[in-house]
Design a protein around this motif. Structure first.
Motif, PDB file in Angstrom:
ATOM      1  N   ILE A 182       1.240  -1.199   0.293  1.00  0.00           N
ATOM      2  CA  ILE A 182       0.089   0.078   0.088  1.00  0.00           C
ATOM      3  C   ILE A 182       0.717   1.319   0.215  1.00  0.00           C
ATOM      4  O   ILE A 182       0.665   2.273  -0.720  1.00  0.00           O
ATOM      5  CB  ILE A 182      -1.257  -0.002   0.880  1.00  0.00           C
ATOM      6  CG1 ILE A 182      -2.111  -1.258   0.607  1.00  0.00           C
ATOM      7  CG2 ILE A 182      -1.994   1.720   1.435  1.00  0.00           C
ATOM      8  CD1 ILE A 182      -2.658  -1.122   2.128  1.00  0.00           C
ATOM      9  N   ILE A 192      -2.804   7.766 -10.729  1.00  0.00           N
ATOM     10  CA  ILE A 192      -3.357   7.373 -10.050  1.00  0.00           C
ATOM     11  C   ILE A 192      -5.074   8.345 -10.258  1.00  0.00           C
ATOM     12  O   ILE A 192      -5.537   8.873 -10.645  1.00  0.00           O
ATOM     13  CB  ILE A 192      -4.038   7.079  -8.895  1.00  0.00           C
ATOM     14  CG1 ILE A 192      -2.793   5.768  -8.634  1.00  0.00           C
ATOM     15  CG2 ILE A 192      -5.868   6.507  -8.211  1.00  0.00           C
ATOM     16  CD1 ILE A 192      -2.959   5.279  -7.426  1.00  0.00           C
ATOM     17  N   TRP A 195      -4.540   9.041 -13.630  1.00  0.00           N
ATOM     18  CA  TRP A 195      -5.436   8.776 -14.176  1.00  0.00           C
ATOM     19  C   TRP A 195      -6.866   8.657 -14.307  1.00  0.00           C
ATOM     20  O   TRP A 195      -8.184   8.725 -15.549  1.00  0.00           O
ATOM     21  CB  TRP A 195      -4.762   7.114 -14.101  1.00  0.00           C
ATOM     22  CG  TRP A 195      -5.336   6.503 -15.272  1.00  0.00           C
ATOM     23  CD1 TRP A 195      -4.879   5.616 -16.106  1.00  0.00           C
ATOM     24  CD2 TRP A 195      -6.824   5.456 -15.303  1.00  0.00           C
ATOM     25  NE1 TRP A 195      -5.429   4.768 -16.962  1.00  0.00           N
ATOM     26  CE2 TRP A 195      -6.986   4.514 -16.368  1.00  0.00           C
ATOM     27  CE3 TRP A 195      -7.555   5.736 -14.298  1.00  0.00           C
ATOM     28  CZ2 TRP A 195      -7.691   3.653 -16.157  1.00  0.00           C
ATOM     29  CZ3 TRP A 195      -8.947   4.955 -14.778  1.00  0.00           C
ATOM     30  CH2 TRP A 195      -8.637   3.817 -16.472  1.00  0.00           C
TER      31      TRP A 195
ATOM     32  N   LEU B  24      -0.358  -1.271 -12.246  1.00  0.00           N
ATOM     33  CA  LEU B  24      -1.211  -0.925 -11.305  1.00  0.00           C
ATOM     34  C   LEU B  24      -2.185  -0.599 -12.083  1.00  0.00           C
ATOM     35  O   LEU B  24      -2.280  -0.200 -13.767  1.00  0.00           O
ATOM     36  CB  LEU B  24      -0.344   0.531 -10.616  1.00  0.00           C
ATOM     37  CG  LEU B  24      -1.590   1.037  -9.910  1.00  0.00           C
ATOM     38  CD1 LEU B  24      -1.694  -0.226  -8.364  1.00  0.00           C
ATOM     39  CD2 LEU B  24      -0.724   2.291  -8.796  1.00  0.00           C
ATOM     40  N   HIS B  26      -6.573   0.506 -12.388  1.00  0.00           N
ATOM     41  CA  HIS B  26      -7.686   0.825 -11.814  1.00  0.00           C
ATOM     42  C   HIS B  26      -9.151   0.259 -11.724  1.00  0.00           C
ATOM     43  O   HIS B  26      -9.325  -0.878 -12.147  1.00  0.00           O
ATOM     44  CB  HIS B  26      -7.863   2.483 -13.004  1.00  0.00           C
ATOM     45  CG  HIS B  26      -8.402   2.803 -12.091  1.00  0.00           C
ATOM     46  ND1 HIS B  26     -10.270   2.699 -12.148  1.00  0.00           N
ATOM     47  CD2 HIS B  26      -9.380   3.784 -11.088  1.00  0.00           C
ATOM     48  CE1 HIS B  26     -11.007   3.519 -11.589  1.00  0.00           C
ATOM     49  NE2 HIS B  26     -10.288   4.461 -10.392  1.00  0.00           N
ATOM     50  N   LEU B  49      -4.655   5.729   7.212  1.00  0.00           N
ATOM     51  CA  LEU B  49      -5.666   6.257   5.433  1.00  0.00           C
ATOM     52  C   LEU B  49      -6.994   6.128   6.104  1.00  0.00           C
ATOM     53  O   LEU B  49      -7.718   5.881   6.675  1.00  0.00           O
ATOM     54  CB  LEU B  49      -5.016   4.443   4.672  1.00  0.00           C
ATOM     55  CG  LEU B  49      -4.232   4.648   5.036  1.00  0.00           C
ATOM     56  CD1 LEU B  49      -3.454   2.688   4.315  1.00  0.00           C
ATOM     57  CD2 LEU B  49      -3.119   5.555   4.036  1.00  0.00           C
ATOM     58  N   ARG B  52     -10.170   5.949  -0.984  1.00  0.00           N
ATOM     59  CA  ARG B  52     -10.117   6.882  -1.494  1.00  0.00           C
ATOM     60  C   ARG B  52     -11.635   7.256  -2.290  1.00  0.00           C
ATOM     61  O   ARG B  52     -11.651   8.667  -2.359  1.00  0.00           O
ATOM     62  CB  ARG B  52      -9.027   6.569  -3.039  1.00  0.00           C
ATOM     63  CG  ARG B  52      -8.145   7.727  -2.982  1.00  0.00           C
ATOM     64  CD  ARG B  52      -7.508   6.886  -4.313  1.00  0.00           C
ATOM     65  NE  ARG B  52      -6.680   8.573  -4.805  1.00  0.00           N
ATOM     66  CZ  ARG B  52      -7.016   8.491  -6.134  1.00  0.00           C
ATOM     67  NH1 ARG B  52      -7.842   8.282  -6.633  1.00  0.00           N
ATOM     68  NH2 ARG B  52      -6.537   9.514  -6.894  1.00  0.00           N
ATOM     69  N   ASN B  53     -11.669   6.472  -3.081  1.00  0.00           N
ATOM     70  CA  ASN B  53     -13.011   6.991  -3.831  1.00  0.00           C
ATOM     71  C   ASN B  53     -14.406   6.153  -3.437  1.00  0.00           C
ATOM     72  O   ASN B  53     -14.999   5.039  -3.526  1.00  0.00           O
ATOM     73  CB  ASN B  53     -12.780   6.203  -5.353  1.00  0.00           C
ATOM     74  CG  ASN B  53     -11.864   7.116  -5.806  1.00  0.00           C
ATOM     75  OD1 ASN B  53     -10.683   6.949  -5.522  1.00  0.00           O
ATOM     76  ND2 ASN B  53     -12.179   7.952  -6.083  1.00  0.00           N
ATOM     77  N   GLU B 147      -5.322  -7.112  -0.123  1.00  0.00           N
ATOM     78  CA  GLU B 147      -5.294  -6.694  -1.161  1.00  0.00           C
ATOM     79  C   GLU B 147      -6.708  -6.015  -1.083  1.00  0.00           C
ATOM     80  O   GLU B 147      -7.396  -4.464  -1.341  1.00  0.00           O
ATOM     81  CB  GLU B 147      -5.958  -7.167  -2.531  1.00  0.00           C
ATOM     82  CG  GLU B 147      -5.004  -8.083  -2.526  1.00  0.00           C
ATOM     83  CD  GLU B 147      -5.053  -9.310  -3.708  1.00  0.00           C
ATOM     84  OE1 GLU B 147      -3.497  -9.272  -5.381  1.00  0.00           O
ATOM     85  OE2 GLU B 147      -5.912 -10.050  -3.711  1.00  0.00           O
ATOM     86  N   LEU B 149      -7.787  -3.940   0.990  1.00  0.00           N
ATOM     87  CA  LEU B 149      -7.232  -2.879   1.898  1.00  0.00           C
ATOM     88  C   LEU B 149      -6.333  -1.480   0.985  1.00  0.00           C
ATOM     89  O   LEU B 149      -7.087  -0.580   1.218  1.00  0.00           O
ATOM     90  CB  LEU B 149      -5.907  -2.831   3.234  1.00  0.00           C
ATOM     91  CG  LEU B 149      -6.760  -2.928   4.806  1.00  0.00           C
ATOM     92  CD1 LEU B 149      -5.808  -3.210   4.825  1.00  0.00           C
ATOM     93  CD2 LEU B 149      -7.651  -2.470   5.260  1.00  0.00           C
ATOM     94  N   HIS B 150      -5.825  -2.393   0.221  1.00  0.00           N
ATOM     95  CA  HIS B 150      -5.162  -1.464  -1.494  1.00  0.00           C
ATOM     96  C   HIS B 150      -5.943  -1.130  -2.439  1.00  0.00           C
ATOM     97  O   HIS B 150      -5.688   0.418  -2.522  1.00  0.00           O
ATOM     98  CB  HIS B 150      -4.036  -2.681  -1.944  1.00  0.00           C
ATOM     99  CG  HIS B 150      -3.648  -1.923  -2.284  1.00  0.00           C
ATOM    100  ND1 HIS B 150      -3.618  -1.558  -4.513  1.00  0.00           N
ATOM    101  CD2 HIS B 150      -2.143  -1.840  -2.680  1.00  0.00           C
ATOM    102  CE1 HIS B 150      -2.558  -1.402  -4.785  1.00  0.00           C
ATOM    103  NE2 HIS B 150      -1.749  -1.315  -4.514  1.00  0.00           N
ATOM    104  N   ALA B 153      -7.915   1.911  -0.121  1.00  0.00           N
ATOM    105  CA  ALA B 153      -6.727   2.885   0.628  1.00  0.00           C
ATOM    106  C   ALA B 153      -6.294   3.690  -1.506  1.00  0.00           C
ATOM    107  O   ALA B 153      -5.993   5.117  -1.322  1.00  0.00           O
ATOM    108  CB  ALA B 153      -5.496   2.454   1.269  1.00  0.00           C
ATOM    109  N   THR B 154      -6.723   2.957  -2.515  1.00  0.00           N
ATOM    110  CA  THR B 154      -5.604   3.327  -3.913  1.00  0.00           C
ATOM    111  C   THR B 154      -6.277   3.542  -4.534  1.00  0.00           C
ATOM    112  O   THR B 154      -6.554   4.425  -5.884  1.00  0.00           O
ATOM    113  CB  THR B 154      -4.300   3.094  -3.700  1.00  0.00           C
ATOM    114  OG1 THR B 154      -4.613   1.240  -4.348  1.00  0.00           O
ATOM    115  CG2 THR B 154      -3.067   2.798  -2.290  1.00  0.00           C
ATOM    116  N   GLN B 155      -7.580   2.654  -4.812  1.00  0.00           N
ATOM    117  CA  GLN B 155      -8.321   2.806  -5.570  1.00  0.00           C
ATOM    118  C   GLN B 155      -7.782   1.886  -6.781  1.00  0.00           C
ATOM    119  O   GLN B 155      -8.175   1.875  -8.521  1.00  0.00           O
ATOM    120  CB  GLN B 155      -9.122   3.817  -6.657  1.00  0.00           C
ATOM    121  CG  GLN B 155     -10.706   3.338  -7.372  1.00  0.00           C
ATOM    122  CD  GLN B 155     -11.736   3.157  -6.249  1.00  0.00           C
ATOM    123  OE1 GLN B 155     -12.069   3.301  -4.854  1.00  0.00           O
ATOM    124  NE2 GLN B 155     -12.209   2.060  -7.215  1.00  0.00           N
ATOM    125  N   THR B 156      -7.064   0.797  -6.490  1.00  0.00           N
ATOM    126  CA  THR B 156      -5.940   0.637  -8.019  1.00  0.00           C
ATOM    127  C   THR B 156      -5.676  -0.776  -7.098  1.00  0.00           C
ATOM    128  O   THR B 156      -5.894  -1.465  -5.786  1.00  0.00           O
ATOM    129  CB  THR B 156      -5.037   1.033  -8.020  1.00  0.00           C
ATOM    130  OG1 THR B 156      -3.828   0.896  -6.823  1.00  0.00           O
ATOM    131  CG2 THR B 156      -5.250   1.836  -8.941  1.00  0.00           C
TER     132      THR B 156
END
Lengths: 209, 456
Positions: A182, A192, A195, B24, B26, B49, B52-53, B147, B149-150, B153-156
């Motif tokens: 992360i 990001i 994008w 990476l 989306h 964190l 994110r979205n 994943e 959590l990933h 936090a990142t929307q990826t």
């Protein structure tokens, strides 16, 4: 995340094909058992008499209960190891038993990915090699150690024979350096955001749900 | 060289090359449920964190919720988990479809039903049956807790591109044979690890002929084939299915989305890394005999003399005997595999022809509130109740037993779900996977029966 560089540890074998993650950890343990206790219930249905980790005793028929496998740090498994459910508790349970590396001919894909998120090295080796390693472990009367050298991508058998394995370079670096996935992605926040901004123009309906 | 559907969708989501083949991607759509996500938000907060979205995420409750009629008798721990899920979603700004609310249900039923799952979208969920969503032409796969959590936090998501496998189904389905039989037969043929390392595209005239809900059944069992991803190219059926759904694009967005979706099917000259084919014209209804979905057979055949002795022992079966006629104790019609309106219509058609055998406990668990209400509007619940089935509330229920609904040790259950693993439906429980029609037939006959002997 815990680093993984080299490991020399006693190895245990459980060569049953298609060991699914329901077999690794029962669903009720996923919801009601603290993470640090999941190892006590790993393989519960096969490992304890009556299939219950609370009321049962270790079942001598279960390979991982053999005395020579006590304290093992490397698990040699069968084809399609960890198939089925995405439950990451399966990885936590195996790690909770003391394993830091699982070697198998093939893995359930979600389980395979989950291993690397937790500092557990999953290694794919040809089926004949796995069966030979596992067979020797099952035949041994006392603990047998294997060595895993991640940097060199080899598993070293007791006689010194080296078995090379393939691993995605990003996963390798992640384990060698103990990187946090992360944290690494957060460094790409600007990419990001850019994008998404372009994508909003391209596919506005994705963001207007 | 042309591109496959999978290549087009994957490539359109690459944000960055990470080296060594890792990319990476989306995440357009994230589905969260209480079992994997009630812990996730505290974990996220502990790391400093946040989500994110929020608009790209929806939540509902499926794994631990009781499916007892009226939600009676819920265990306190399940209520606490659902309360936590509701509170975490509210705190994070996630649209949460609460127990019993419009739109609620099993994630892989409501994603498409709400029009949240869309062609060409990446759809992730911490559940291995996320592949179900691929039936609409989405690139959908299950992830683990880390994943998850990933994604929050990142929307990826970080992934390496798998190979491609095309499963080509030709011919037309005989009477009493359905999408469930198609995919079980395929798994039997290529094995439970046969799709490992591939994204699967289901294609061919027999797939085109399937309605969208049946395509979901097909894609649902991709993970049982060893593949995280299964897809069907979108077509007119897909667009008709989506139009007007609650979260589907509207107005100008619809027109733009439709134009995009129409560009997604693979090019005629696209190449796959592996191709497998199956002519469904002579396919018999399928049923599993063992403890892996690959242990599958024709219902009118004899139990194979398999080297998997432990599976036969666990299932209490003898090689060489016909599987039809094996006495059953339970029947489960439900799960993200087979709990949609079309599944219930098929089961009800069989249920109309008789009564559930006295020794069988048979459950019908609709996949969502939407399915439940639509079925009730057609009177299907009355058909089931009159035949002696239980008509229950939506949830994952007996597919996984996470809510405590279990099959007793050594009891035998014909189930429309996706996994016949040792202990999946409860310690010692014996699961036979089959279609909703076959499950209903087993309930009436009190034993494994060939649904072609029933009015279907």
């Amino acid at each position: 995340m815990q680093k993984f560089t080299t490991l020399t540890a006693p190895a245990a074998a459980y060569l049953k094909p298609n060991v699914d993650t329901d077999l690794v950890i029962r669903v009720e343990r996923c919801s009601r058992t603290p993470r640090e206790r999941l190892g006590d219930y790993a393989f519960e249905m096969a490992r304890f008499t009556g299939g219950n980790g609370d009321s049962g005793a270790p079942d001598p028929a279960f390979p991982l209960n053999r005395p020579q496998f006590a304290g093992a740090g490397i698990l040699v498994g069968g084809v399609n190891f960890g198939c089925g459910s995405s439950r990451e508790m399966a990885v936590w349970a195996i790690a909770g038993m003391g394993f830091r590396c699982v070697i198998a001919p093939s893995f359930g894909e979600i389980f395979y990915g989950n291993c690397f998120q937790n500092g557990l090295l999953a290694i794919r080796l040809p089926q004949a090699v796995v069966e030979a390693l596992g067979g020797a472990l099952l035949a041994a009367a006392s603990p047998v150690s294997l060595t895993v050298d991640l940097a060199r991508q080899v598993v070293i058998a007791p006689g010194g024979a080296e078995h090379r394995f393939e691993i995605d370079p990003l996963r390798k670096t992640g384990l060698l350096e103990g990187l946090d996935p992360i944290g690494l992605t957060l460094r790409r926040e600007a990419e990001i955001a850019a994008w998404q901004a372009a994508d909003r123009a391209r596919r506005p309906w994705i963001y207007n749900a | 060289m042309g591109m496959t559907l999978f290549d087009k969708v994957w490539d359109a989501h690459v944000i960055a090359e990470l080296g060594g083949g890792a990319q990476l991607l989306h995440v357009d759509r994230h589905l969260i449920h209480e079992l994997s996500s009630s812990r996730a938000f505290p974990d996220l907060a502990a790391r400093g964190l946040k989500l994110r979205n929020p608009a790209l995420t929806i939540g509902s409750t499926d794994h631990v919720v009781t499916t007892n009629p009226g939600r009676a008798g819920a265990a306190p721990w399940t209520i606490r988990m659902i309360d936590a899920m509701r509170a975490e979603c509210a705190g994070a700004g996630v649209r949460y479809f609460d127990v019993g609310e419009d739109g609620s249900g099993i994630l892989h039923v409501i994603g498409p039903e709400l029009g949240f799952t869309l062609p060409g979208a990446t759809v992730l969920c911490a559940d291995s049956h996320t592949c179900t969503n691929g039936a609409l032409g989405a690139l959908a796969f299950g992830i683990g807790a880390s994943e998850l959590l990933h994604v929050l936090a990142t929307q990826t998501i970080v992934q390496s591109k798998p190979g491609t496998l095309r499963a080509n189904f030709t011919g037309s389905l005989p009477r009493g044979v359905y999408a469930k039989d198609m995919i079980l037969a395929l798994i039997g043929r290529v094995g439970a690890a046969g799709g490992s390392g591939y994204a699967v595209e289901y294609a061919g005239s027999a797939v085109r002929a399937l309605e969208v809900e049946a395509r979901m059944t097909l894609c649902n069992l991709s993970i049982e084939l060893g593949a995280k991803i299964g897809m069907v190219a979108p077509d007119e059926k897909t667009y008709a299915y989506l139009q007007g759904r609650r979260l589907a694009p509207k107005g100008r967005d619809w027109d733009a989305a439709l134009a995009h979706w129409q560009s997604l099917p693979g090019d005629a000259d696209a190449r796959f890394d592996r191709e497998v084919g199956l002519d469904v014209s002579s396919l018999a209804p399928q049923i599993t005999w063992g403890t892996s979905p690959e242990d599958v057979m024709d219902v009118d055949a004899s139990i194979p003399d398999s080297p998997k002795r432990d599976a036969l022992d666990y299932m209490g079966l003898a090689a060489g005997r016909p599987i039809a006629g094996t006495r059953v104790d339970r029947v489960f019609i439900g799960s993200c595999t087979n709990s949609r309106l079309s599944d219930l219509r098929i089961a009800a058609a069989v249920a109309r022809s008789g009564k559930v055998a006295a020794h069988v406990e048979a459950w019908v668990v609709p996949g969502s509130i939407g399915v439940k209400r639509a079925a009730e509007a057609e009177g299907l619940h009355e058909v089931f109740l009159e035949a002696g089935f239980q008509w229950r509330e939506p949830g994952c229920s007996l597919c996984v037993g996470a809510n405590g609904e279990l099959v007793a040790p050594q009891a035998r259950c014909v189930s429309t779900s996706n996994r016949n693993f040792v202990g999946r439906q409860g310690p010692g429980a014996r699961t036979h996977l089959a279609s909703p029609a076959m499950a209903a037939a087993a309930a009436l006959a009190g034993e494994i029966a060939d649904v072609r002997d029933f009015p279907v």
